[in-house]
Design a protein around this motif. Structure first.
Motif, PDB file in Angstrom:
ATOM      1  N   GLN A   1      15.852  -6.025  -0.441  1.00 37.49           N
ATOM      2  CA  GLN A   1      14.512  -6.074  -1.030  1.00 37.49           C
ATOM      3  C   GLN A   1      13.658  -4.966  -0.431  1.00 37.49           C
ATOM      4  O   GLN A   1      13.527  -4.846   0.770  1.00 37.49           O
ATOM      5  CB  GLN A   1      13.872  -7.434  -0.745  1.00 37.49           C
ATOM      6  N   GLN A   3      10.417  -3.236   0.685  1.00 37.64           N
ATOM      7  CA  GLN A   3       9.139  -3.773   1.130  1.00 37.64           C
ATOM      8  C   GLN A   3       8.412  -2.781   2.017  1.00 37.64           C
ATOM      9  O   GLN A   3       9.034  -2.081   2.819  1.00 37.64           O
ATOM     10  CB  GLN A   3       9.373  -5.077   1.901  1.00 37.64           C
ATOM     11  N   VAL A   5       5.091  -2.818   4.684  1.00 39.79           N
ATOM     12  CA  VAL A   5       4.196  -3.717   5.398  1.00 39.79           C
ATOM     13  C   VAL A   5       3.228  -2.903   6.238  1.00 39.79           C
ATOM     14  O   VAL A   5       3.653  -2.121   7.093  1.00 39.79           O
ATOM     15  CB  VAL A   5       4.976  -4.693   6.297  1.00 39.79           C
ATOM     16  N   SER A  25      11.048  -1.598   4.842  1.00 39.88           N
ATOM     17  CA  SER A  25      12.298  -2.333   5.022  1.00 39.88           C
ATOM     18  C   SER A  25      13.036  -2.355   3.700  1.00 39.88           C
ATOM     19  O   SER A  25      12.421  -2.350   2.635  1.00 39.88           O
ATOM     20  CB  SER A  25      12.036  -3.751   5.525  1.00 39.88           C
ATOM     21  N   HIS A 121       6.205   1.753  -4.952  1.00 41.41           N
ATOM     22  CA  HIS A 121       6.213   0.580  -4.075  1.00 41.41           C
ATOM     23  C   HIS A 121       4.921   0.516  -3.291  1.00 41.41           C
ATOM     24  O   HIS A 121       4.447   1.546  -2.780  1.00 41.41           O
ATOM     25  CB  HIS A 121       7.397   0.648  -3.096  1.00 41.41           C
ATOM     26  N   GLY A 123       2.436  -1.812  -0.391  1.00 47.15           N
ATOM     27  CA  GLY A 123       2.330  -2.889   0.584  1.00 47.15           C
ATOM     28  C   GLY A 123       1.251  -3.877   0.170  1.00 47.15           C
ATOM     29  O   GLY A 123       0.595  -3.717  -0.860  1.00 47.15           O
ATOM     30  N   GLN A 124       1.065  -4.884   1.015  1.00 48.50           N
ATOM     31  CA  GLN A 124       0.118  -5.952   0.697  1.00 48.50           C
ATOM     32  C   GLN A 124      -1.288  -5.654   1.218  1.00 48.50           C
ATOM     33  O   GLN A 124      -2.243  -6.333   0.865  1.00 48.50           O
ATOM     34  CB  GLN A 124       0.600  -7.285   1.266  1.00 48.50           C
TER      35      GLN A 124
END
Length: 132
Positions: A1, A3, A5, A25, A121, A123-124
């Motif tokens: 997955q 990701q 962060v 990651s 992509h 991040g949050q």
């Protein structure tokens, strides 16, 4: 997955400093140009800084030039945003994003790099608050 962060956000007084980190990651960050964006309350998300996959090219929004520095450590799959001389108007949620090859082209040819559709992509986000 795949990701991304972000970390390192927090609350500081005007004139203070913070260093944000963006860790990947599930994929090798070294293949991607990376950008930092931010979104303040009630405002649209805006680009802050971008860096090429090798780290050889960088770009900054006018509002942060001379105060923020973007860098990367491809060995450890990390990108950083060093923020100095922070102002209250820097208060926002900060996001890192991994870009397509078009971001590399934009950086190499000094074209606009902060079109959000260039980034695959995200991040949050991490909150930065600058307040006295």
């Amino acid at each position: 997955q795949l990701q991304l962060v972000e970390s390192g956000g927090g609350s500081v007084k005007p004139g203070g400093s913070l260093r944000l980190s963006c860790e990947a990651s599930g994929f090798a960050l070294s293949y991607y140009a990376i950008a930092w964006f931010r979104q303040a309350p009630g405002k649209e998300r805006e680009g802050v800084s971008a860096i090429s996959s090798s780290g050889g090219r960088t770009n900054y929004a006018d509002s942060v030039k001379g105060r923020f520095t973007i860098s990367r450590d491809n060995t450890n799959n990390l990108v950083y945003l060093e923020m100095n001389s922070l102002r209250e108007e820097d208060t926002a949620v900060y996001y890192c994003a991994a870009g397509t090859s078009r971001v590399e082209v934009a950086l190499n040819y000094d074209l606009p790099v902060f079109r959000q559709t260039l980034y695959d992509h995200w991040g949050q986000g991490t909150q930065v608050i600058v307040s006295s």
